[in-house]
Write an enzyme that holds these catalytic residues in place. Sequence first.
Site, PDB file in Angstrom:
ATOM      1  N   THR A 129       0.819  -1.209   0.000  1.00  0.00           N
ATOM      2  CA  THR A 129       0.000   0.000   0.000  1.00  0.00           C
ATOM      3  C   THR A 129       0.859   1.268   0.000  1.00  0.00           C
ATOM      4  OG1 THR A 129      -1.487   1.262   1.433  1.00  0.00           O
ATOM      5  CG2 THR A 129      -0.089  -0.299   2.531  1.00  0.00           C
ATOM      6  N   ASP A 130       0.273   2.366  -0.460  1.00  0.00           N
ATOM      7  CA  ASP A 130       0.982   3.654  -0.374  1.00  0.00           C
ATOM      8  C   ASP A 130       1.022   4.184   1.066  1.00  0.00           C
ATOM      9  OD1 ASP A 130      -1.708   4.350  -0.130  1.00  0.00           O
ATOM     10  OD2 ASP A 130      -1.672   5.885  -1.690  1.00  0.00           O
ATOM     11  N   GLU A 131       0.226   3.586   1.968  1.00  0.00           N
ATOM     12  CA  GLU A 131       0.188   4.101   3.348  1.00  0.00           C
ATOM     13  C   GLU A 131       1.513   3.906   4.071  1.00  0.00           C
ATOM     14  OE1 GLU A 131      -3.239   3.294   5.686  1.00  0.00           O
ATOM     15  OE2 GLU A 131      -4.591   3.552   3.997  1.00  0.00           O
ATOM     16  N   TYR A 154      -2.015  -0.600  10.988  1.00  0.00           N
ATOM     17  CA  TYR A 154      -2.131  -1.257   9.678  1.00  0.00           C
ATOM     18  C   TYR A 154      -0.924  -0.934   8.805  1.00  0.00           C
ATOM     19  CZ  TYR A 154      -3.342  -1.663   4.729  1.00  0.00           C
ATOM     20  OH  TYR A 154      -3.296  -1.941   3.377  1.00  0.00           O
ATOM     21  N   LYS A 158       2.098  -3.356   7.339  1.00  0.00           N
ATOM     22  CA  LYS A 158       2.391  -3.525   5.911  1.00  0.00           C
ATOM     23  C   LYS A 158       3.844  -3.104   5.621  1.00  0.00           C
ATOM     24  CE  LYS A 158       0.025  -4.640   2.966  1.00  0.00           C
ATOM     25  NZ  LYS A 158      -0.322  -6.000   2.428  1.00  0.00           N
TER      26      LYS A 158
HETATM   27  P1  NAD Z   1      -9.673  -7.425   1.971  1.00  0.00           P
HETATM   28  O1  NAD Z   1      -9.686  -7.118   3.429  1.00  0.00           O
HETATM   29  O2  NAD Z   1     -10.845  -7.142   1.135  1.00  0.00           O
HETATM   30  O3  NAD Z   1      -9.330  -8.978   1.767  1.00  0.00           O
HETATM   31  C1  NAD Z   1      -8.334  -9.633   2.484  1.00  0.00           C
HETATM   32  C2  NAD Z   1      -8.448 -11.128   2.172  1.00  0.00           C
HETATM   33  O4  NAD Z   1      -7.397 -11.809   2.890  1.00  0.00           O
HETATM   34  C3  NAD Z   1      -9.776 -11.755   2.629  1.00  0.00           C
HETATM   35  O5  NAD Z   1     -10.248 -12.638   1.645  1.00  0.00           O
HETATM   36  C4  NAD Z   1      -9.393 -12.506   3.892  1.00  0.00           C
HETATM   37  O6  NAD Z   1     -10.214 -13.638   4.145  1.00  0.00           O
HETATM   38  C5  NAD Z   1      -7.959 -12.927   3.571  1.00  0.00           C
HETATM   39  N1  NAD Z   1      -7.154 -13.171   4.779  1.00  0.00           N
HETATM   40  C6  NAD Z   1      -7.020 -12.351   5.855  1.00  0.00           C
HETATM   41  N2  NAD Z   1      -6.215 -12.929   6.767  1.00  0.00           N
HETATM   42  C7  NAD Z   1      -5.815 -14.116   6.235  1.00  0.00           C
HETATM   43  C8  NAD Z   1      -4.956 -15.144   6.691  1.00  0.00           C
HETATM   44  N3  NAD Z   1      -4.352 -15.077   7.879  1.00  0.00           N
HETATM   45  N4  NAD Z   1      -4.749 -16.213   5.898  1.00  0.00           N
HETATM   46  C9  NAD Z   1      -5.364 -16.301   4.687  1.00  0.00           C
HETATM   47  N5  NAD Z   1      -6.196 -15.366   4.216  1.00  0.00           N
HETATM   48  C10 NAD Z   1      -6.410 -14.266   4.973  1.00  0.00           C
HETATM   49  O7  NAD Z   1      -8.369  -6.704   1.420  1.00  0.00           O
HETATM   50  P2  NAD Z   1      -8.150  -5.936   0.032  1.00  0.00           P
HETATM   51  O8  NAD Z   1      -8.679  -4.569   0.150  1.00  0.00           O
HETATM   52  O9  NAD Z   1      -8.566  -6.814  -1.066  1.00  0.00           O
HETATM   53  O10 NAD Z   1      -6.554  -5.811   0.041  1.00  0.00           O
HETATM   54  C11 NAD Z   1      -5.745  -6.863  -0.507  1.00  0.00           C
HETATM   55  C12 NAD Z   1      -4.287  -6.458  -0.367  1.00  0.00           C
HETATM   56  O11 NAD Z   1      -4.044  -5.249  -1.071  1.00  0.00           O
HETATM   57  C13 NAD Z   1      -3.847  -6.211   1.072  1.00  0.00           C
HETATM   58  O12 NAD Z   1      -2.546  -6.727   1.220  1.00  0.00           O
HETATM   59  C14 NAD Z   1      -3.862  -4.697   1.202  1.00  0.00           C
HETATM   60  O13 NAD Z   1      -2.910  -4.282   2.152  1.00  0.00           O
HETATM   61  C15 NAD Z   1      -3.455  -4.285  -0.197  1.00  0.00           C
HETATM   62  N6  NAD Z   1      -3.944  -2.959  -0.638  1.00  0.00           N
HETATM   63  C16 NAD Z   1      -5.270  -2.643  -0.513  1.00  0.00           C
HETATM   64  C17 NAD Z   1      -5.728  -1.415  -1.009  1.00  0.00           C
HETATM   65  C18 NAD Z   1      -7.179  -1.019  -0.924  1.00  0.00           C
HETATM   66  O14 NAD Z   1      -7.520   0.116  -1.263  1.00  0.00           O
HETATM   67  N7  NAD Z   1      -8.083  -1.898  -0.511  1.00  0.00           N
HETATM   68  C19 NAD Z   1      -4.822  -0.531  -1.611  1.00  0.00           C
HETATM   69  C20 NAD Z   1      -3.475  -0.898  -1.699  1.00  0.00           C
HETATM   70  C21 NAD Z   1      -3.057  -2.126  -1.229  1.00  0.00           C
HETATM   71  O1  DAU Z   2      -4.135   3.932   0.410  1.00  0.00           O
HETATM   72  C1  DAU Z   2      -4.336   2.564   0.321  1.00  0.00           C
HETATM   73  C2  DAU Z   2      -5.180   2.093   1.491  1.00  0.00           C
HETATM   74  O2  DAU Z   2      -6.482   2.571   1.270  1.00  0.00           O
HETATM   75  C3  DAU Z   2      -5.174   0.582   1.666  1.00  0.00           C
HETATM   76  O3  DAU Z   2      -3.883   0.150   1.987  1.00  0.00           O
HETATM   77  C4  DAU Z   2      -6.152   0.154   2.760  1.00  0.00           C
HETATM   78  O4  DAU Z   2      -6.208  -1.258   2.828  1.00  0.00           O
HETATM   79  C5  DAU Z   2      -7.512   0.715   2.441  1.00  0.00           C
HETATM   80  O5  DAU Z   2      -8.394   0.413   3.495  1.00  0.00           O
HETATM   81  C6  DAU Z   2      -7.451   2.227   2.232  1.00  0.00           C
HETATM   82  O6  DAU Z   2      -7.180   2.905   3.477  1.00  0.00           O
HETATM   83  P1  DAU Z   2      -7.940   4.269   3.893  1.00  0.00           P
HETATM   84  O7  DAU Z   2      -7.889   4.400   5.345  1.00  0.00           O
HETATM   85  O8  DAU Z   2      -7.469   5.402   3.063  1.00  0.00           O
HETATM   86  O9  DAU Z   2      -9.430   3.875   3.371  1.00  0.00           O
HETATM   87  P2  DAU Z   2     -10.884   4.070   4.014  1.00  0.00           P
HETATM   88  O10 DAU Z   2     -11.861   3.679   2.959  1.00  0.00           O
HETATM   89  O11 DAU Z   2     -10.990   3.427   5.356  1.00  0.00           O
HETATM   90  O12 DAU Z   2     -10.954   5.637   4.225  1.00  0.00           O
HETATM   91  C7  DAU Z   2     -10.804   6.534   3.133  1.00  0.00           C
HETATM   92  C8  DAU Z   2     -10.866   7.942   3.700  1.00  0.00           C
HETATM   93  O13 DAU Z   2     -12.211   8.187   4.156  1.00  0.00           O
HETATM   94  C9  DAU Z   2      -9.981   8.162   4.903  1.00  0.00           C
HETATM   95  O14 DAU Z   2      -9.459   9.483   4.854  1.00  0.00           O
HETATM   96  C10 DAU Z   2     -10.912   8.022   6.100  1.00  0.00           C
HETATM   97  C11 DAU Z   2     -12.242   8.518   5.556  1.00  0.00           C
HETATM   98  N1  DAU Z   2     -13.449   7.879   6.129  1.00  0.00           N
HETATM   99  C12 DAU Z   2     -13.517   6.524   6.152  1.00  0.00           C
HETATM  100  C13 DAU Z   2     -14.635   5.881   6.658  1.00  0.00           C
HETATM  101  C14 DAU Z   2     -14.691   4.360   6.706  1.00  0.00           C
HETATM  102  C15 DAU Z   2     -14.520   8.655   6.556  1.00  0.00           C
HETATM  103  O15 DAU Z   2     -14.455   9.903   6.514  1.00  0.00           O
HETATM  104  N2  DAU Z   2     -15.622   8.020   7.059  1.00  0.00           N
HETATM  105  C16 DAU Z   2     -15.728   6.665   7.137  1.00  0.00           C
HETATM  106  O16 DAU Z   2     -16.753   6.149   7.651  1.00  0.00           O
END
Ligand code: NAD
Ligand code: DAU
Length: 350
Positions: A129-131, A154, A158
Amino acid sequence: MKRILVTGGAGFIGSNFLHLLLQGEGDFQVFNLDRLTYAGNLLNLCSVEDDPRYRFIEGDICDQKLVTEIFQSQEIDTVVHFAAESHVDRSIMGPGEFIQTNVVGTFTLLEAARQMWPEGKGRFIHISTDEVYGSLGEIGLFSEATAYDPRSPYSASKASSDHLASAYFHTYGLQVIITNCSNNYGPYQFPEKLIPLIIQNALSGKALPVYGDGMNIRDWLYVEDHAKALLRVLEAGEFGETYNIGGNNERTNLDVVHTICDLLDEMTEPLEAGGNRRDLIQFVKDRPGHDRRYAIDATKIKNELGWDPSVDFAQGIRNTIQWYLDQDEWTKAVLDGSYRDYYSKMYEGR
Ligand code: NAD
Ligand code: DAU
């Protein structure tokens, strides 16, 4: 023939990646190892479950015996590692699971790959992630050279997993590639994240919680574009390299929420109580340590692998809303008791 282990393929990005991979005609076998936590959902994979090239394995990436057994029996030569605890707010409520899955789980997979793959064989794509880069001020972009500065449990977990993956490349020559992507949105996203949460609440006339002043900025990328970038990395990425992936699409949270409200007003029946959806917005207590701005410089993946995002936000958010409007069964299954418990812990009295 490639033998690919995808981890976390029942989650949001993993399932979108599997759809894309299995739409192709390549000669490969893919195994999806997923623990099916609250975020994993086999309904996300209905359209691929009968493909003979695909097999689901329920299990934990921290289970060393299971992971080793899969590597051995299935002769895995490629790992695409998505599995993680992924929600920042949950990491603030309870960081333990994040350390376990994101750090120990990644270590377990890296270690199995190191033990099983002879030097110069195998490829390990670590999805991150970019975080990990922390928070930007008003200007500037995250590049692959930006120093790590994670702020939440988190992002710290990562960052740790990225460092482990990188250490396995430098120390053991394991053929690792790391990708760091910005915020994804699109089909199959669990409604704890901003966009699907706002869609669900706005549909049912509930309050729309916006943290702080709503001026935090995220760089939104349609999930299919992320999946396409990962396919390019799988095909042509260079070992030992990091690729930043982003949408070139910075928006304040308030702007995103306004867009969803306006589209729902246009695309669905009016609210029973009258008024428009923007009236449902409620500013609530900020997230502790809330990063102010993320934005990615994706020049490297564009120049070296020829990837560019193809879906703009106006189209992507419309597709996403339409997808949620069409998903009765999925939504009912997802918004179950455990989601309601989480929601009340996180938002009641906030
Ligand atoms: P998600 O939470 O939707 O899915 C996570 C998946 O991992 C689920 O299917 C869960 O069952 C599985 N899982 C969790 N713990 C496990 C374990 N111990 N063993 C096996 N499986 C397990 O997550 P996502 O949003 O699809 O993110 C996927 C990846 O991409 C993550 O590594 C996250 O850090 C990264 N990422 C997410 C975002 C985003 O915006 N969602 C952005 C950048 C990177
Ligand atoms: O940048 C990549 C990341 O983006 C991933 O690595 C994470 O897995 C993914 O969850 C996401 O993280 P964020 O914290 O940026 O996403 P989230 O959707 O939780 O929140 C987006 C923005 O919205 C953040 O600034 C918090 C705000 N927010 C979120 C929720 C859930 C609100 O204002 N209200 C809300 O109820």
